[in-house]
Design a protein around this motif. Structure first.
Motif, PDB file in Angstrom:
ATOM      1  N   MET A   1      -5.621   0.448 -31.993  1.00  0.00           N
ATOM      2  CA  MET A   1      -6.659  -0.097 -31.663  1.00  0.00           C
ATOM      3  C   MET A   1      -6.698   0.166 -29.683  1.00  0.00           C
ATOM      4  N   GLN A   2      -7.901  -0.251 -29.358  1.00  0.00           N
ATOM      5  CA  GLN A   2      -8.470   0.154 -28.017  1.00  0.00           C
ATOM      6  C   GLN A   2      -8.774  -0.070 -26.746  1.00  0.00           C
ATOM      7  N   GLU A   3      -7.932   1.095 -25.459  1.00  0.00           N
ATOM      8  CA  GLU A   3      -7.664  -1.108 -24.259  1.00  0.00           C
ATOM      9  C   GLU A   3      -9.224  -0.568 -23.978  1.00  0.00           C
ATOM     10  N   ILE A   4      -9.340  -1.160 -22.733  1.00  0.00           N
ATOM     11  CA  ILE A   4     -10.649  -2.267 -22.685  1.00  0.00           C
ATOM     12  C   ILE A   4     -11.357  -0.913 -21.189  1.00  0.00           C
ATOM     13  N   ARG A   5     -12.393  -0.533 -21.136  1.00  0.00           N
ATOM     14  CA  ARG A   5     -12.700   0.222 -20.317  1.00  0.00           C
ATOM     15  C   ARG A   5     -13.961  -0.708 -19.538  1.00  0.00           C
ATOM     16  N   PRO A   6     -13.813  -1.174 -17.969  1.00  0.00           N
ATOM     17  CA  PRO A   6     -14.611  -2.242 -17.991  1.00  0.00           C
ATOM     18  C   PRO A   6     -15.744  -1.440 -17.450  1.00  0.00           C
ATOM     19  N   THR A   7     -16.870  -3.208 -17.351  1.00  0.00           N
ATOM     20  CA  THR A   7     -18.103  -2.550 -17.267  1.00  0.00           C
ATOM     21  C   THR A   7     -18.860  -3.331 -16.254  1.00  0.00           C
ATOM     22  N   VAL A   8     -20.398  -2.950 -16.286  1.00  0.00           N
ATOM     23  CA  VAL A   8     -21.548  -3.160 -14.757  1.00  0.00           C
ATOM     24  C   VAL A   8     -22.233  -3.436 -16.032  1.00  0.00           C
ATOM     25  N   LEU A   9     -22.915  -4.423 -14.982  1.00  0.00           N
ATOM     26  CA  LEU A   9     -23.786  -4.804 -15.414  1.00  0.00           C
ATOM     27  C   LEU A   9     -25.765  -4.031 -15.043  1.00  0.00           C
ATOM     28  N   VAL A  10     -26.493  -2.705 -15.030  1.00  0.00           N
ATOM     29  CA  VAL A  10     -27.268  -3.072 -14.944  1.00  0.00           C
ATOM     30  C   VAL A  10     -28.361  -2.954 -15.474  1.00  0.00           C
ATOM     31  N   LEU A  11     -29.936  -3.327 -14.236  1.00  0.00           N
ATOM     32  CA  LEU A  11     -30.472  -4.623 -14.740  1.00  0.00           C
ATOM     33  C   LEU A  11     -31.433  -3.690 -13.934  1.00  0.00           C
ATOM     34  N   THR A  12     -32.715  -3.970 -14.820  1.00  0.00           N
ATOM     35  CA  THR A  12     -33.994  -3.407 -14.304  1.00  0.00           C
ATOM     36  C   THR A  12     -35.462  -3.925 -15.019  1.00  0.00           C
ATOM     37  N   ALA A  13     -36.417  -3.979 -14.553  1.00  0.00           N
ATOM     38  CA  ALA A  13     -37.550  -4.472 -15.142  1.00  0.00           C
ATOM     39  C   ALA A  13     -38.231  -3.279 -15.588  1.00  0.00           C
ATOM     40  N   LEU A  14     -38.744  -1.947 -15.078  1.00  0.00           N
ATOM     41  CA  LEU A  14     -39.564  -1.323 -15.996  1.00  0.00           C
ATOM     42  C   LEU A  14     -38.926   0.030 -16.599  1.00  0.00           C
ATOM     43  N   PRO A  15     -40.166   0.985 -17.391  1.00  0.00           N
ATOM     44  CA  PRO A  15     -39.429   1.758 -17.842  1.00  0.00           C
ATOM     45  C   PRO A  15     -38.540   2.924 -16.858  1.00  0.00           C
ATOM     46  N   LEU A  16     -39.288   3.276 -15.883  1.00  0.00           N
ATOM     47  CA  LEU A  16     -39.336   4.428 -15.228  1.00  0.00           C
ATOM     48  C   LEU A  16     -38.122   3.957 -14.405  1.00  0.00           C
ATOM     49  N   GLU A  17     -37.809   2.571 -14.228  1.00  0.00           N
ATOM     50  CA  GLU A  17     -36.338   2.288 -13.698  1.00  0.00           C
ATOM     51  C   GLU A  17     -35.212   2.311 -14.629  1.00  0.00           C
ATOM     52  N   LEU A  44     -20.166   6.580 -16.703  1.00  0.00           N
ATOM     53  CA  LEU A  44     -20.112   6.821 -15.773  1.00  0.00           C
ATOM     54  C   LEU A  44     -19.575   7.719 -15.525  1.00  0.00           C
ATOM     55  N   PRO A  45     -20.018   8.348 -16.254  1.00  0.00           N
ATOM     56  CA  PRO A  45     -18.930  10.110 -15.590  1.00  0.00           C
ATOM     57  C   PRO A  45     -18.500   9.992 -14.441  1.00  0.00           C
ATOM     58  N   GLY A  46     -17.378  10.586 -13.617  1.00  0.00           N
ATOM     59  CA  GLY A  46     -16.494  10.514 -12.571  1.00  0.00           C
ATOM     60  C   GLY A  46     -15.729   8.688 -12.482  1.00  0.00           C
ATOM     61  N   THR A  47     -16.153   8.287 -12.885  1.00  0.00           N
ATOM     62  CA  THR A  47     -15.583   6.359 -12.396  1.00  0.00           C
ATOM     63  C   THR A  47     -14.708   5.981 -13.603  1.00  0.00           C
ATOM     64  N   PRO A  48     -14.239   4.798 -13.121  1.00  0.00           N
ATOM     65  CA  PRO A  48     -14.001   4.679 -15.069  1.00  0.00           C
ATOM     66  C   PRO A  48     -14.729   3.576 -15.036  1.00  0.00           C
ATOM     67  N   TRP A  49     -16.554   3.144 -15.202  1.00  0.00           N
ATOM     68  CA  TRP A  49     -17.067   2.363 -15.073  1.00  0.00           C
ATOM     69  C   TRP A  49     -17.420   2.431 -16.673  1.00  0.00           C
ATOM     70  N   HIS A  50     -18.364   1.747 -17.703  1.00  0.00           N
ATOM     71  CA  HIS A  50     -18.930   2.047 -18.296  1.00  0.00           C
ATOM     72  C   HIS A  50     -20.181   0.839 -18.170  1.00  0.00           C
ATOM     73  N   VAL A  51     -21.618   1.405 -18.001  1.00  0.00           N
ATOM     74  CA  VAL A  51     -22.636   0.730 -18.037  1.00  0.00           C
ATOM     75  C   VAL A  51     -23.262   0.655 -18.861  1.00  0.00           C
ATOM     76  N   ALA A  52     -23.252  -1.113 -18.571  1.00  0.00           N
ATOM     77  CA  ALA A  52     -24.466  -1.310 -19.725  1.00  0.00           C
ATOM     78  C   ALA A  52     -25.728  -1.641 -18.714  1.00  0.00           C
ATOM     79  N   LEU A  53     -27.038  -0.696 -19.842  1.00  0.00           N
ATOM     80  CA  LEU A  53     -27.963  -1.107 -18.914  1.00  0.00           C
ATOM     81  C   LEU A  53     -29.114  -1.510 -19.898  1.00  0.00           C
ATOM     82  N   ALA A  54     -30.341  -1.886 -19.195  1.00  0.00           N
ATOM     83  CA  ALA A  54     -30.982  -3.465 -20.053  1.00  0.00           C
ATOM     84  C   ALA A  54     -32.282  -3.091 -19.442  1.00  0.00           C
ATOM     85  N   GLU A  55     -33.594  -3.266 -19.468  1.00  0.00           N
ATOM     86  CA  GLU A  55     -35.083  -3.411 -19.131  1.00  0.00           C
ATOM     87  C   GLU A  55     -35.489  -4.346 -19.639  1.00  0.00           C
TER      88      GLU A  55
END
Length: 286
Positions: A1-17, A44-55
Motif C-alpha cells: 500500500m502506498q502513502e499519501i502525497r499531498p495535492t495542490v490544485l493548479v487551475l488555468t484558463a488558456l492553453p499557454l497558461e 513538483l520536484p524539490g517539494t512534497p507536493w503533487h500538482v493536479a493541473l487543469a485547463e
C-alpha cells in the motif's frame, strides 16, 4: 500500500497558461473524472507536493463549477488559479506578476434611478499562501511582483477609457490587475472546505487599445511563464498541513472506497467490509 502525497490544485484558463505550469511538473499522469473533466497529476520536484493541473476555459462561473467538482474529486490542500491578466495601474508593467491579496467580483450591485450602486464582494487570498509568496519573490530577482487585489469580471478589457474601465477605477481603485476567472475559483475554494486559495497573474497587457499589439509580441507567453514560476516558488515555501505524508499516493478518484495507508495507520473510511478486521502489533507499535 502506498502513502499519501499531498495535492495542490493548479487551475488555468488558456492553453499557454497550462503549458507554462506543466513545464514544471514531472511524472505526469492524466486522470479523467466520471463527468469528463481531465487533469494531469504529477510531482513538483524539490517539494512534497503533487500538482493536479487543469485547463478550465474562460469565465468565473465556469471556473467556480469546475473548481468545486475538482475539489470534491481530488481533495487538494490548496487551490491556485494561474495565468495572465491586464494591468490596472501605471506601475504594474507588462511582464510583472500580481499576487492577489484579495479578489473582487466587479459586477455585483443594484441599478437605481440614481445610478448603479456597487455592492462590492471580495475574498482574501489565503494568509499562509500570501505570506509564502512574499517570502518567495524576495529571492526572485528576475520577477517584479506586486501583492495587490485582483479584479475579476466577465469582460476582456481593451479600452482604458471605456465606461467599464472608469467604473473599475472608481470603485476598485486598489486593484492591480483584471482577469476573468479568479473570483470563481476563490469562492469555490472558500465554500468547499475553506481551502487555502491564491490567484497569481502575469501581466500580458495594459488593458487598453494596445492589447492586441502586446499579445502579438508574445507578451502572453512571457507573462504566463512568470506567473508559473512564482507559483512554483510559493509551493517551495508552503508546507503541507500536519499529518500529510511526503510520499507517493495512488490517484484519488471521486467515489473510491477501500482502505488507504498513511504513515502508521490504515484508514478504512469509505470501505465496505464483511466480517471482522484484525489489527496486529509489530515492532512495538500498534
Amino acid at each position: 500500500m502506498q502513502e499519501i502525497r499531498p495535492t495542490v490544485l493548479v487551475l488555468t484558463a488558456l492553453p499557454l497558461e497550462y503549458a507554462a505550469v506543466r513545464a514544471h511538473v514531472d511524472e505526469r499522469e492524466e486522470l479523467v473524472h466520471r463527468d469528463g473533466t481531465r487533469v494531469e497529476k504529477g510531482r513538483l520536484p524539490g517539494t512534497p507536493w503533487h500538482v493536479a493541473l487543469a485547463e478550465l476555459g474562460m469565465g468565473a462561473e465556469r471556473a467556480a463549477a469546475l473548481t468545486t467538482q475538482l475539489i470534491n474529486w481530488l481533495d487538494p490542500e490548496a487551490v491556485f488559479f494561474v495565468g495572465v491578466a491586464g494591468s490596472l495601474k501605471d506601475d504594474v508593467e507588462i511582464g510583472d506578476v500580481v499576487v492577489g491579496t484579495k479578489v473582487y467580483e466587479i459586477h455585483g450591485g443594484k441599478q437605481t434611478p440614481a445610478g448603479f450602486q456597487v455592492r462590492p464582494e471580495s475574498l482574501p487570498g489565503s494568509h499562509a499562501l500570501v505570506q509564502a509568496a512574499r517570502s518567495a519573490v524576495r529571492d526572485m530577482p528576475d520577477v517584479r511582483a506586486h501583492l495587490l487585489p485582483i479584479a475579476t469580471g466577465d469582460v476582456v478589457l481593451a479600452d482604458a477609457t471605456s465606461e467599464i474601465a472608469r467604473f473599475i477605477r472608481r470603485n476598485y481603485n486598489d486593484a492591480g490587475a483584471i482577469e476573468m476567472e479568479g473570483s470563481g475559483a476563490a469562492h469555490a475554494a472558500h465554500l468547499n472546505g475553506q481551502l487555502n486559495a491564491l490567484v497569481i497573474r502575469g501581466i500580458s497587457d495594459r488593458a487598453d487599445a494596445e492589447k492586441h499589439k502586446a499579445d502579438a509580441s508574445g507578451s502572453q507567453k512571457r507573462a504566463a511563464e512568470q506567473a508559473a514560476a512564482v507559483t512554483v516558488a510559493v509551493l517551495h515555501k508552503h508546507r503541507p498541513r500536519e499529518g500529510s505524508s511526503d510520499s507517493e499516493e495512488r490517484p484519488h478518484r471521486h467515489g473510491d472506497g477501500g482502505a488507504t495507508y498513511a504513515g502508521d495507520h490504515i484508514d478504512f473510511r469509505g470501505g465496505t467490509f464483511h466480517g471482522p478486521v484484525t489489527g496486529k502489533q509489530s515492532g512495538g507499535q500498534r
